[in-house]
Design a protein around this motif. Structure first.
Motif, PDB file in Angstrom:
ATOM      1  N   PRO A 502       2.261  15.843 -12.859  1.00 42.57           N
ATOM      2  CA  PRO A 502       0.925  15.580 -13.405  1.00 42.57           C
ATOM      3  C   PRO A 502      -0.145  16.234 -12.547  1.00 42.57           C
ATOM      4  O   PRO A 502      -0.003  16.345 -11.321  1.00 42.57           O
ATOM      5  CB  PRO A 502       0.815  14.058 -13.370  1.00 42.57           C
ATOM      6  CG  PRO A 502       1.821  13.608 -12.381  1.00 42.57           C
ATOM      7  CD  PRO A 502       2.940  14.610 -12.411  1.00 42.57           C
ATOM      8  N   LEU A 503      -1.213  16.673 -13.193  1.00 37.01           N
ATOM      9  CA  LEU A 503      -2.304  17.309 -12.470  1.00 37.01           C
ATOM     10  C   LEU A 503      -3.163  16.256 -11.782  1.00 37.01           C
ATOM     11  O   LEU A 503      -3.189  15.087 -12.178  1.00 37.01           O
ATOM     12  CB  LEU A 503      -3.163  18.118 -13.438  1.00 37.01           C
ATOM     13  CG  LEU A 503      -2.479  19.280 -14.167  1.00 37.01           C
ATOM     14  CD1 LEU A 503      -3.450  19.922 -15.157  1.00 37.01           C
ATOM     15  CD2 LEU A 503      -1.977  20.326 -13.175  1.00 37.01           C
ATOM     16  N   PRO A 504      -3.902  16.655 -10.738  1.00 35.72           N
ATOM     17  CA  PRO A 504      -4.852  15.721 -10.128  1.00 35.72           C
ATOM     18  C   PRO A 504      -5.886  15.263 -11.160  1.00 35.72           C
ATOM     19  O   PRO A 504      -6.087  15.903 -12.200  1.00 35.72           O
ATOM     20  CB  PRO A 504      -5.507  16.555  -9.024  1.00 35.72           C
ATOM     21  CG  PRO A 504      -4.538  17.647  -8.740  1.00 35.72           C
ATOM     22  CD  PRO A 504      -3.858  17.944 -10.044  1.00 35.72           C
ATOM     23  N   LEU A 505      -6.555  14.165 -10.865  1.00 31.61           N
ATOM     24  CA  LEU A 505      -7.468  13.562 -11.843  1.00 31.61           C
ATOM     25  C   LEU A 505      -8.603  14.498 -12.229  1.00 31.61           C
ATOM     26  O   LEU A 505      -9.067  14.465 -13.368  1.00 31.61           O
ATOM     27  CB  LEU A 505      -8.033  12.257 -11.272  1.00 31.61           C
ATOM     28  CG  LEU A 505      -7.003  11.160 -10.979  1.00 31.61           C
ATOM     29  CD1 LEU A 505      -7.696   9.922 -10.429  1.00 31.61           C
ATOM     30  CD2 LEU A 505      -6.216  10.802 -12.234  1.00 31.61           C
ATOM     31  N   ASP A 506      -9.052  15.335 -11.303  1.00 33.77           N
ATOM     32  CA  ASP A 506     -10.194  16.215 -11.584  1.00 33.77           C
ATOM     33  C   ASP A 506      -9.772  17.626 -11.969  1.00 33.77           C
ATOM     34  O   ASP A 506     -10.613  18.526 -12.043  1.00 33.77           O
ATOM     35  CB  ASP A 506     -11.114  16.284 -10.358  1.00 33.77           C
ATOM     36  CG  ASP A 506     -11.730  14.930 -10.034  1.00 33.77           C
ATOM     37  OD1 ASP A 506     -11.930  14.140 -10.972  1.00 33.77           O
ATOM     38  OD2 ASP A 506     -12.014  14.677  -8.847  1.00 33.77           O
ATOM     39  N   GLU A 507      -8.493  17.830 -12.238  1.00 30.11           N
ATOM     40  CA  GLU A 507      -7.986  19.167 -12.581  1.00 30.11           C
ATOM     41  C   GLU A 507      -7.457  19.168 -14.003  1.00 30.11           C
ATOM     42  O   GLU A 507      -6.767  18.236 -14.418  1.00 30.11           O
ATOM     43  CB  GLU A 507      -6.871  19.557 -11.607  1.00 30.11           C
ATOM     44  CG  GLU A 507      -6.301  20.954 -11.834  1.00 30.11           C
ATOM     45  CD  GLU A 507      -7.328  22.037 -11.608  1.00 30.11           C
ATOM     46  OE1 GLU A 507      -7.819  22.581 -12.626  1.00 30.11           O
ATOM     47  OE2 GLU A 507      -7.648  22.321 -10.446  1.00 30.11           O
ATOM     48  N   ASP A 508      -7.800  20.190 -14.790  1.00 30.76           N
ATOM     49  CA  ASP A 508      -7.302  20.271 -16.162  1.00 30.76           C
ATOM     50  C   ASP A 508      -6.642  21.610 -16.469  1.00 30.76           C
ATOM     51  O   ASP A 508      -6.263  21.872 -17.608  1.00 30.76           O
ATOM     52  CB  ASP A 508      -8.431  20.004 -17.164  1.00 30.76           C
ATOM     53  CG  ASP A 508      -9.605  20.954 -17.000  1.00 30.76           C
ATOM     54  OD1 ASP A 508      -9.521  21.889 -16.166  1.00 30.76           O
ATOM     55  OD2 ASP A 508     -10.616  20.763 -17.705  1.00 30.76           O
ATOM     56  N   ASP A 592      -8.026  18.770  -0.407  1.00 27.95           N
ATOM     57  CA  ASP A 592      -6.740  18.584  -1.070  1.00 27.95           C
ATOM     58  C   ASP A 592      -6.776  17.285  -1.879  1.00 27.95           C
ATOM     59  O   ASP A 592      -7.332  16.275  -1.432  1.00 27.95           O
ATOM     60  CB  ASP A 592      -5.616  18.518  -0.041  1.00 27.95           C
ATOM     61  CG  ASP A 592      -5.382  19.870   0.611  1.00 27.95           C
ATOM     62  OD1 ASP A 592      -6.098  20.822   0.273  1.00 27.95           O
ATOM     63  OD2 ASP A 592      -4.485  19.959   1.477  1.00 27.95           O
ATOM     64  N   GLU A 593      -6.149  17.312  -3.074  1.00 28.82           N
ATOM     65  CA  GLU A 593      -6.195  16.153  -3.952  1.00 28.82           C
ATOM     66  C   GLU A 593      -4.795  15.682  -4.317  1.00 28.82           C
ATOM     67  O   GLU A 593      -3.903  16.503  -4.570  1.00 28.82           O
ATOM     68  CB  GLU A 593      -6.959  16.490  -5.241  1.00 28.82           C
ATOM     69  CG  GLU A 593      -8.437  16.741  -5.041  1.00 28.82           C
ATOM     70  CD  GLU A 593      -9.135  16.980  -6.368  1.00 28.82           C
ATOM     71  OE1 GLU A 593      -9.701  16.018  -6.915  1.00 28.82           O
ATOM     72  OE2 GLU A 593      -9.092  18.121  -6.858  1.00 28.82           O
ATOM     73  N   LEU A 594      -4.628  14.357  -4.366  1.00 29.87           N
ATOM     74  CA  LEU A 594      -3.352  13.770  -4.756  1.00 29.87           C
ATOM     75  C   LEU A 594      -3.095  14.024  -6.233  1.00 29.87           C
ATOM     76  O   LEU A 594      -3.946  13.762  -7.081  1.00 29.87           O
ATOM     77  CB  LEU A 594      -3.360  12.268  -4.477  1.00 29.87           C
ATOM     78  CG  LEU A 594      -2.111  11.500  -4.915  1.00 29.87           C
ATOM     79  CD1 LEU A 594      -0.921  11.866  -4.036  1.00 29.87           C
ATOM     80  CD2 LEU A 594      -2.363   9.994  -4.858  1.00 29.87           C
ATOM     81  N   ALA A 595      -1.910  14.525  -6.544  1.00 32.94           N
ATOM     82  CA  ALA A 595      -1.509  14.728  -7.936  1.00 32.94           C
ATOM     83  C   ALA A 595      -0.494  13.674  -8.370  1.00 32.94           C
ATOM     84  O   ALA A 595      -0.592  13.116  -9.463  1.00 32.94           O
ATOM     85  CB  ALA A 595      -0.921  16.128  -8.131  1.00 32.94           C
TER      86      ALA A 595
END
Length: 641
Positions: A502-508, A592-595
């Motif tokens: 799954p993508l990070p919350l702010d990534e589409d 860096d963002e949690l995915a």
């Protein structure tokens, strides 16, 4: 082998089943086929084919069907005495079954010990849907955590201001958009002490009747976070929701932790509502005892489908002494300045208890007392429970660690996040379980290290987990035979590839997703962490032992190249309180963002070729997996210490 192209973009989100959300205590059967990988992306399929060839050559799988059993025992850690009647016919069939999941089955649950011998999946400020200052309160929050396996919920109860069905304009239950300052002012102004509450309409001073608002309908208690702008909900609705969902995910007992801020009149209404809503569910006091204050603690097995109320203990008031006949004293006329007893100040009445008897007596096995020390008389009452904030618990541990641990073998204790965690961040539950604390209350509305570790502790259980052997309230003779052992851990994880991450919350956009995997080991030192060690990691978001892979630039099906992460020489005194956490992280230029993530108890992390099933950043079980090989060794080094 079924091979399919990798998915692109973020999947469309609809309503999420609570059984797919992290938390803990949801039986595996409720998650259906969530732990099954039915087809493989091209990059995963390539690694599977390579692994299959090496296994077939090593074990001669085509020569004899029993050789696959040999592979399962030697490589996959399957016990030799395990039932292998359903042994798969091929390596691929094995990988597409739940048996290939990295999480192992739970051992049989023994629920026959007294309730102080269990860790209990617990929530803090259950009514909130977000932060501690301005988020909404909702009955849906109770429904959600109960369906996720929670077995201890909290209710903060305050005096009602208006009938529950018709909120007044600008009241906390209305839809008005008053600012934070006004809302804060409202709650401060509206708090009532028992002496400020409207007088009861009884004919006697001590008569307690439900008080009524100006609309002539009675006001009822409400649930909210006091002195904040959080929205309120009716206490009655909370009780109904608990009744409807308490025993859907698990039949084990539910503890309702009451934080009571109401007047005596409103406490009478609370009792009425609870006894009505939970009729047949409330635990009953045994009728065979002559000493209700010293009841032995029952086992979870004896409390199935029962609700226990945790509430502050209020002792029974002593009977008022009968007035003695007034004696006539001779009048002394020798002095005109003499004074009579009528001129003296009357004796002050004893202060009324905060909790009325009708409410206090509902706390049968969970009587809450203020903690003074472990030598206080109440610390020996079997049915008492102490509640300490995380900071207070750390202070106690610093001063008397042995007394704290020994106390928690026999009696209940609850800990909770301190008040400055306004974003609903969480305590490290492992540090509290390590001290024997049964109820480590977490903010389930926040997905962070705390809730991830809680998921690992309680996954696929009843929400009640038996403590390690050295933590139990065993008889002296038996307890003397149980000694802790010190082990040295080696862990080696080979990361092949991932799919459907799954993508990070702010990534589409999948093409912008550059993933790496961080592997962490959460383990408390044998004596627990010191204050200084806690201060260095105040948010508990990272473990002391951590390693990461290189960044893979392949979208949602990253090729991790068979990279190996290895940990050596980690001291472990209790594998059931040691945790391995995997985080898939988007390597960004700025932050860096949690995915995605997964977390396992060390004793339930299975060796061999495995699929790690991933939760997304919101804590929802996804289709994402990592294909890995796990190798772990635990060497007993007790004699060397």
């Amino acid at each position: 082998m079924s091979v399919r192209p990798a998915s692109s973009g973020q999947e469309a989100r609809g309503p999420v089943s609570a059984s797919l959300q992290a938390g803990g205590g949801v039986p595996e059967v409720q998650r259906g086929s969530a732990r099954v990988v039915q087809s493989f992306s091209a990059v995963v399929a390539n690694y599977i084919q390579s692994v299959q060839k090496s296994i077939e050559a090593k074990y001669d799988l085509s020569g004899h069907p029993d050789n696959l059993t040999k592979f399962l025992i030697e490589e996959q850690g399957v016990p030799e005495d395990a039932s292998l009647d359903t042994t798969p016919r091929s390596f691929i069939e094995y990988l597409t079954s739940p048996s290939a999941s990295a999480i192992g089955p739970i051992p049989p649950q023994d629920l026959s010990y007294p309730i102080s011998n269990y860790f209990i999946s617990s929530s803090h400020n259950t009514y909130l849907t977000g932060n501690q200052l301005s988020s909404d309160s909702s009955t849906e929050a109770y429904k959600n955590v109960l369906l996720r396996g929670c077995r201890c919920v909290e209710i903060d109860v305050w005096d009602g201001e208006s009938p529950p069905s018709s909120p007044q304009p600008d009241s906390p239950g209305s839809d008005s958009k008053s600012g934070l300052r006004e809302k804060l002012g409202f709650f401060k102004k509206s708090k009532k002490t028992p002496s400020e509450a409207p007088k009861s309409q009884g004919t006697k001073e001590d008569t307690i009747e439900p008080w009524r608002s100006n609309t002539s309908e009675r006001a009822e208690p409400r649930v909210l976070h006091g002195y904040t702008a959080t929205k309120e909900i009716p206490f009655r609705d909370v009780c109904k929701t608990i009744r409807d969902y308490a025993f859907v995910a698990s039949k084990c007992p539910v503890i309702v932790s009451l934080e009571v801020h109401t007047s005596h009149e409103q406490q009478e209404i609370m009792v009425e509502i609870m006894e009505t809503a939970w009729k047949g569910l409330l635990v009953d006091a045994p009728t065979s005892t002559d000493d209700p204050e010293n009841l032995p603690l029952p086992s979870p097995a004896e409390l199935m489908n029962k609700i226990l109320i945790k509430v502050k203990y209020s002792p029974k008031p002593p009977p008022e002494p009968k007035p003695e006949p007034k004696k006539l004293e001779p009048i002394d006329t020798s002095s005109s300045s003499s004074s009579s007893s009528d001129d003296e100040a009357p004796a002050e009445r004893a202060a009324k208890p905060k909790i009325i008897q009708a409410l206090s007596k509902l706390g049968i096995y969970t009587k809450s007392y203020h903690f003074k020390d472990f030598d206080a008389p109440e610390a020996k009452i079997p049915t008492h429970i102490f509640s300490l904030s995380e900071r207070a618990l750390l202070e106690v541990h610093e001063q008397v660690p042995h007394k704290l641990f020994e106390h928690n073998k026999h009696f209940l204790m609850r800990t909770y996040p301190h008040g400055l965690r306004v974003t609903s961040s969480n305590i490290d539950p492992v540090a509290h379980w390590k001290k024997g604390v049964q109820i480590a209350a977490l903010n389930w509305q926040k997905i962070d290290a705390g809730t991830m570790l809680n998921e690992a502790m309680f996954a696929y259980t009843s929400g009640w987990v038996l403590k390690p052997r050295t933590y139990l309230s065993l008889p002296p003779a038996e307890g003397m035979q149980v000694m802790p052992t010190i082990k040295m851990l080696r862990l080696r994880v080979t990361f092949f590839a991932g799919q459907d991450i799954p993508l990070p919350l702010d990534e589409d956009k999948a093409k912008d997703f550059n993933a790496y995997v961080k592997c962490e080991i959460h383990v408390e030192p044998p004596g627990g962490k010191t204050k200084e060690q806690v201060k260095t990691n105040r948010n508990n978001d990272e473990a002391e032992y951590k390693e990461r892979t290189k960044t893979a630039k392949a979208g949602q099906s990253p090729d991790l190249g068979g990279e190996v992460i290895q940990f050596e020489g980690i001291t472990v005194d209790e594998p059931t309180l040691t945790f391995v956490r995997f985080k898939v992280i988007d390597d960004n230029m700025f932050r860096d963002e949690l995915a995605a993530w997964a977390c396992y108890r060390l004793d339930r992390l299975r060796p061999g070729y495995r699929f790690i099933h991933l939760y997304d950043a919101n804590g929802v079980l996804s289709k994402g997996v990592l294909f890995v090989k796990v190798q772990k060794w635990l060497e007993d080094v007790s004699g060397a210490h």
